[in-house]
Design a protein around this motif. Structure first.
Motif, PDB file in Angstrom:
ATOM      1  N   THR A 186     -13.505   1.423  23.827  1.00  0.00           N
ATOM      2  CA  THR A 186     -12.115   0.970  23.771  1.00  0.00           C
ATOM      3  C   THR A 186     -11.979  -0.264  22.876  1.00  0.00           C
ATOM      4  N   SER A 187     -12.929  -1.177  22.969  1.00  0.00           N
ATOM      5  CA  SER A 187     -12.906  -2.351  22.096  1.00  0.00           C
ATOM      6  C   SER A 187     -13.100  -1.951  20.640  1.00  0.00           C
ATOM      7  N   GLU A 188     -13.966  -0.958  20.409  1.00  0.00           N
ATOM      8  CA  GLU A 188     -14.150  -0.469  19.045  1.00  0.00           C
ATOM      9  C   GLU A 188     -12.851   0.101  18.484  1.00  0.00           C
ATOM     10  N   VAL A 189     -12.110   0.818  19.320  1.00  0.00           N
ATOM     11  CA  VAL A 189     -10.835   1.380  18.874  1.00  0.00           C
ATOM     12  C   VAL A 189      -9.854   0.271  18.520  1.00  0.00           C
ATOM     13  N   THR A 190      -9.812  -0.785  19.352  1.00  0.00           N
ATOM     14  CA  THR A 190      -8.928  -1.920  19.071  1.00  0.00           C
ATOM     15  C   THR A 190      -9.276  -2.564  17.735  1.00  0.00           C
ATOM     16  N   MET A 191     -10.571  -2.760  17.513  1.00  0.00           N
ATOM     17  CA  MET A 191     -10.999  -3.363  16.250  1.00  0.00           C
ATOM     18  C   MET A 191     -10.784  -2.404  15.087  1.00  0.00           C
ATOM     19  N   GLY A 192     -10.899  -1.105  15.364  1.00  0.00           N
ATOM     20  CA  GLY A 192     -10.620  -0.122  14.318  1.00  0.00           C
ATOM     21  C   GLY A 192      -9.177  -0.184  13.863  1.00  0.00           C
ATOM     22  N   ALA A 193      -8.254  -0.412  14.817  1.00  0.00           N
ATOM     23  CA  ALA A 193      -6.845  -0.547  14.449  1.00  0.00           C
ATOM     24  C   ALA A 193      -6.624  -1.779  13.572  1.00  0.00           C
ATOM     25  N   VAL A 194      -7.335  -2.879  13.917  1.00  0.00           N
ATOM     26  CA  VAL A 194      -7.238  -4.090  13.100  1.00  0.00           C
ATOM     27  C   VAL A 194      -7.867  -3.848  11.728  1.00  0.00           C
ATOM     28  N   LEU A 195      -8.960  -3.078  11.704  1.00  0.00           N
ATOM     29  CA  LEU A 195      -9.594  -2.729  10.433  1.00  0.00           C
ATOM     30  C   LEU A 195      -8.621  -1.977   9.527  1.00  0.00           C
ATOM     31  N   LEU A 196      -7.883  -1.045  10.100  1.00  0.00           N
ATOM     32  CA  LEU A 196      -6.902  -0.296   9.308  1.00  0.00           C
ATOM     33  C   LEU A 196      -5.758  -1.192   8.846  1.00  0.00           C
ATOM     34  N   LEU A 197      -5.439  -2.226   9.634  1.00  0.00           N
ATOM     35  CA  LEU A 197      -4.430  -3.187   9.192  1.00  0.00           C
ATOM     36  C   LEU A 197      -4.911  -3.922   7.949  1.00  0.00           C
ATOM     37  N   SER A 198      -6.185  -4.308   7.931  1.00  0.00           N
ATOM     38  CA  SER A 198      -6.716  -4.983   6.745  1.00  0.00           C
ATOM     39  C   SER A 198      -6.709  -4.053   5.539  1.00  0.00           C
ATOM     40  N   VAL A 199      -6.942  -2.756   5.763  1.00  0.00           N
ATOM     41  CA  VAL A 199      -6.868  -1.782   4.672  1.00  0.00           C
ATOM     42  C   VAL A 199      -5.435  -1.678   4.157  1.00  0.00           C
ATOM     43  N   ALA A 200      -4.462  -1.711   5.075  1.00  0.00           N
ATOM     44  CA  ALA A 200      -3.060  -1.666   4.664  1.00  0.00           C
ATOM     45  C   ALA A 200      -2.698  -2.872   3.802  1.00  0.00           C
ATOM     46  N   VAL A 201      -3.233  -4.036   4.162  1.00  0.00           N
ATOM     47  CA  VAL A 201      -3.002  -5.243   3.359  1.00  0.00           C
ATOM     48  C   VAL A 201      -3.635  -5.085   1.974  1.00  0.00           C
ATOM     49  N   LEU A 202      -4.872  -4.584   1.941  1.00  0.00           N
ATOM     50  CA  LEU A 202      -5.561  -4.400   0.665  1.00  0.00           C
ATOM     51  C   LEU A 202      -4.782  -3.483  -0.269  1.00  0.00           C
ATOM     52  N   THR A 203      -4.272  -2.380   0.260  1.00  0.00           N
ATOM     53  CA  THR A 203      -3.570  -1.426  -0.596  1.00  0.00           C
ATOM     54  C   THR A 203      -2.191  -1.927  -1.009  1.00  0.00           C
ATOM     55  N   SER A 204      -1.677  -2.946  -0.323  1.00  0.00           N
ATOM     56  CA  SER A 204      -0.389  -3.529  -0.708  1.00  0.00           C
ATOM     57  C   SER A 204      -0.540  -4.664  -1.709  1.00  0.00           C
ATOM     58  N   LEU A 205      -1.768  -5.172  -1.855  1.00  0.00           N
ATOM     59  CA  LEU A 205      -2.027  -6.294  -2.758  1.00  0.00           C
ATOM     60  C   LEU A 205      -2.503  -5.791  -4.116  1.00  0.00           C
ATOM     61  N   PRO A 206      -2.248  -6.569  -5.163  1.00  0.00           N
ATOM     62  CA  PRO A 206      -2.857  -6.238  -6.452  1.00  0.00           C
ATOM     63  C   PRO A 206      -4.352  -6.488  -6.394  1.00  0.00           C
ATOM     64  N   PRO A 207      -5.169  -5.633  -7.022  1.00  0.00           N
ATOM     65  CA  PRO A 207      -6.613  -5.861  -7.034  1.00  0.00           C
ATOM     66  C   PRO A 207      -6.951  -7.188  -7.707  1.00  0.00           C
ATOM     67  N   ALA A 208      -8.150  -7.690  -7.388  1.00  0.00           N
ATOM     68  CA  ALA A 208      -8.584  -8.952  -7.987  1.00  0.00           C
ATOM     69  C   ALA A 208      -8.793  -8.825  -9.482  1.00  0.00           C
ATOM     70  N   GLN A 209      -9.103  -7.625  -9.937  1.00  0.00           N
ATOM     71  CA  GLN A 209      -9.241  -7.400 -11.369  1.00  0.00           C
ATOM     72  C   GLN A 209      -8.741  -5.996 -11.677  1.00  0.00           C
ATOM     73  N   THR A 210      -8.354  -5.782 -12.926  1.00  0.00           N
ATOM     74  CA  THR A 210      -7.939  -4.465 -13.380  1.00  0.00           C
ATOM     75  C   THR A 210      -8.819  -4.054 -14.536  1.00  0.00           C
ATOM     76  N   ALA A 211      -9.177  -2.766 -14.545  1.00  0.00           N
ATOM     77  CA  ALA A 211     -10.042  -2.260 -15.619  1.00  0.00           C
ATOM     78  C   ALA A 211      -9.253  -1.921 -16.873  1.00  0.00           C
ATOM     79  N   SER A 212      -7.935  -1.984 -16.780  1.00  0.00           N
ATOM     80  CA  SER A 212      -7.110  -1.593 -17.916  1.00  0.00           C
ATOM     81  C   SER A 212      -7.106  -2.678 -18.987  1.00  0.00           C
ATOM     82  N   THR A 213      -6.889  -2.279 -20.201  1.00  0.00           N
ATOM     83  CA  THR A 213      -6.802  -3.210 -21.321  1.00  0.00           C
ATOM     84  C   THR A 213      -5.563  -2.888 -22.124  1.00  0.00           C
ATOM     85  N   LEU A 214      -5.245  -3.787 -23.040  1.00  0.00           N
ATOM     86  CA  LEU A 214      -4.106  -3.543 -23.901  1.00  0.00           C
ATOM     87  C   LEU A 214      -4.330  -2.296 -24.741  1.00  0.00           C
ATOM     88  N   PRO A 215      -3.277  -1.527 -24.981  1.00  0.00           N
ATOM     89  CA  PRO A 215      -3.435  -0.360 -25.843  1.00  0.00           C
ATOM     90  C   PRO A 215      -3.814  -0.793 -27.251  1.00  0.00           C
TER      91      PRO A 215
END
Length: 713
Positions: A411-440
């Motif tokens: 049950t504690s693992e499930v609770t922490m898993g929900a928090v883990l998914l919250l951190s994933v939601a934050v990550l996917t809402s943020l811009p990455p620390a770097q981008t591999a793209s370059t100017l055309p």
């Protein structure tokens, strides 16, 4: 209890990070003018380059003065020939500090980003520019988008992990428990999709939330890639309804698992991975990462619910003892996969230890790891301590105590898993620390004689470019060339060839900036390197600059087709669930037919056309330019001056000063139709008059052709 307190603490830590300020998005690669630039005279336009293609309907630039009044020409547009480039024209503006504010909706991963930066014109107090720069850095973080993503991850994880858990681990788990969990997951999935859509549409329209009757809502849903993925999730969700509510057989569980995998794929197709340089590999990696996380965390959810449901059942302890190794094997495979795919994603989106420590994205990733490590430790305790203890203990009371401890740990693992998914939601809402793209850019290299000649044209489009030639001999830079020259030849012969000598920047690098690629065409560029006591080296490069396309990707047709698939999925799901013919018609056929009708309307409804400009019907030959020159001297010299720089006898007395036509005339800055429109209708907010009545259509086009001749050679 301690584990739960630790989980709550981690949750608060994640929320504290979310509340921290978020700084300018890394996907803005370059701007002209650059941020914090101090310019001696006003630019004719603002030009932004992004790492991803943009949705033209929901991307824009606004330029504000110190009084927050707009000073742009309200003609912000995404370049049809290069959808990573966005521009807006400026009026004639006086000295001062100006702020460029932009929003960009990615057509690749559907993320909406915003930002701003200042620049100064003329004599400006440095502190004013610094204050504007500080104010421009903080942008709003979208809490509603993060919550929508979190609910999406929770629901899809429960569906995917639950299906494989029922197949592999707890095969005799009561179907009623399994079906109720799936029903709750489907309800959560519906809430996540609805909240995500109204949040996305609200951000696109700057309203926070956009309801179904708002034009931005239908625009995002039916005319963007985000909408296509949303409708695909809708169709898959309806199929899941059919197979989860009354799932009984192993076949049904396999079908639910397969549909859930496709559901996870729609998330990966709209993630940061879709914008990577190698998008296919990145998307597959992201999808496998999601599948592994879902199998692990989703299995834990079903394990915990099953344990609590059977906590009073007789003989449950021995059955559970047999299940733990089975689930542990599945979890170990998932964790190993998560580590491998997570390392790949971290290298691509973080890159360095400095970025890991000093960016909001990197710090959130650290929190994600902090949450995952105790989950792994608890899994190890279950496998290495509790399972052997259950096998060795014959005492019923001892088995019951071990089972109670195991239930609390899961049950504690499930609770922490929900928090883990919250951190994933934050990550996917943020811009990455770097981008591999370059100017055309356009790049090529060839060997000629003893030389290696590499050319690079940035941004590699019609209009002004920076031309760079790198010359090496035997791997060492050539620094003593007497001359490095480029000759540009249009293969259609529409313009005469031109040549230019490049300036040596050191290290065998020679550059120049100019507008030598002046129209869409196939171009032959000849590089010439002259050296003392050597034969001149000649090498040719061929480049094709395509004409600007007026057509955008037909998302209305894609989304209309997907909506039809959703109608069929609805019919398949709800006709099966209804009992009487009247219910089948009222709750199945009628809504499905309505969805099909909407899909046909969307499919055949052309997307909103952007404002079209007239096309120049008069060739810019010598006769036309001569006529235009006479008209210019009669009507324009007093304000714009002989060379078009806005320094005419009358122009120097005006505020704001007349536009510098030598800059506006550069190919690629404005189409002929835009110049014609300003000559015809004047320019609001300036002394520029309208010539609609005083000059004929042909005379105005002749004038445009002459203005083009004012561009610097």
């Amino acid at each position: 209890m301690k584990l739960r307190i630790f989980s709550i603490t981690l949750t608060l830590f994640v929320l504290a990070i979310i509340a921290a300020p978020v700084f300018a998005h890394a996907s803005l690669l370059k701007s002209n003018p650059e941020a914090n630039a101090s310019l001696p005279r006003p630019p004719v336009q603002i030009e932004l380059f992004f790492s991803e293609a943009l949705e033209s309907s929901f991307s824009s630039i606004t330029v504000l003065n110190s009084d927050a009044a707009s000073v742009d020409s309200n003609d912000s547009r995404v370049d049809a020939a290069d959808s990573t480039r966005m521009t807006v024209s400026l009026r004639s503006i006086p000295d001062g500090v100006y702020t460029v504010s932009w929003k960009a909706l990615s057509s690749v991963d559907g993320h909406l980003t915003t930002g701003s930066f200042p620049f100064a014109v003329g004599n400006v107090v440095p502190s004013a520019l610094a204050a504007a720069d500080q104010a421009s850095k903080r942008i709003k973080f979208s809490f509603d988008e993060t919550i929508a993503r979190w609910l999406l991850f929770l629901s899809t994880t429960a569906l995917t992990g639950g299906a494989i858990f029922k197949i592999v681990v707890w095969r005799n788990l009561e179907s009623l428990i399994f079906n109720r969990l799936n029903l709750l997951a489907l309800i959560t999935l519906a809430l996540a999709n609805i909240l995500g859509l109204i949040s996305q549409a609200g951000q696109a329209s700057n309203t926070g939330f956009a309801l179904p009757w708002d034009i931005s809502f239908t625009g995002v849903l039916f005319a963007t890639r985000f909408g296509a993925l949303w409708i695909a999730r809708l169709a898959l969700s309806l199929l899941l309804v059919r197979f989860t509510i009354n799932s009984k057989s192993k076949r049904d569980h396999w079908i639910v698992f397969a549909i859930s995998l496709l559901l996870l794929l729609t998330i990966s197709l709209g993630s940061h991975a879709a914008a990577d340089a190698d998008a296919t590999l990145a998307i597959v990696n992201d999808w496998i990462h999601l599948v592994a996380a879902s199998v692990w965390v989703g299995g834990l959810i079903h394990f915990a619910v099953g344990l609590w449901a059977l906590r009073k059942a007789e003989g449950a302890s021995k059955d559970v003892a047999q299940l733990i190794p089975r689930f542990s094997a599945l979890a170990l495979i998932s964790v190993g996969t998560l580590i491998l795919t997570g390392l790949y994603a971290a290298v691509i989106r973080v890159g360095t230890l400095e970025a890991l420590n000093n960016t909001i994205y990197g710090r959130t990733l650290i929190v994600k790891l902090i949450i995952a490590l105790p989950m792994l430790a608890m899994g190890a305790i279950n496998l290495l301590v509790i399972t052997p203890g259950m096998k060795k203990t014959e005492n019923l009371a001892g088995l019951s105590d071990l089972l109670g401890l195991f239930r609390k740990i899961v049950t504690s693992e499930v609770t922490m898993g929900a928090v883990l998914l919250l951190s994933v939601a934050v990550l996917t809402s943020l811009p990455p620390a770097q981008t591999a793209s370059t100017l055309p850019s356009l790049t090529a290299q060839k060997n000629v004689d003893d030389l290696n000649v590499k050319v690079e044209f940035t941004p590699g489009r019609v209009g002004q470019n920076t031309f760079t030639v790198r010359v090496e001999a035997g791997g060492a830079p050539v620094t003593n060339a007497q001359e490095v020259r480029l000759q540009f030849t249009s293969t259609s012969g529409k313009v005469p060839p031109s040549k230019v000598q490049l300036a040596h920047q050191g290290g065998g690098v020679y550059t120049i900036k100019g507008t030598y690629l002046s129209l869409p065409d196939a171009w032959q560029v000849q590089a010439v390197v002259r050296r003392e006591n050597k034969f001149d080296a000649y090498t040719n490069f061929d480049f094709a600059l395509g004409a600007a396309s007026t057509q955008t990707y037909p998302w209305n047709r894609v989304n209309g087709g997907l909506l039809l698939a959703g109608a069929l999925a609805y019919l398949f799901a709800f006709v099966e669930l209804t009992r009487t013919r009247a219910q089948q018609i009222a709750f199945g056929l009628v809504p499905a037919f309505a969805l099909a009708w909407v899909s046909a309307t969307i499919f055949y409804n052309s997307p909103l056309a952007s404002r079209t400009l007239p096309v120049n019907p008069i060739a810019p030959n010598a006769d036309s330019v001569s006529i235009g020159k006479e008209l210019y001297e009669k009507n324009c010299v007093a304000c714009h001056g002989t060379s078009g720089k806005g320094d005419g006898a009358v122009g120097v007395t005006l505020n704001p000063r007349p536009a510098d036509l030598s800059l506006h005339a550069v190919p690629g800055v404005h189409p002929d139709g835009q110049l014609y429109d300003w000559v015809t209708n004047g320019f609001a907010g300036t002394a520029m008059p309208t010539f609609r009545q005083s000059l004929s259509d042909d005379q105005r086009w002749h004038l445009v052709n002459y203005i083009r001749a004012l561009a610097p050679k």
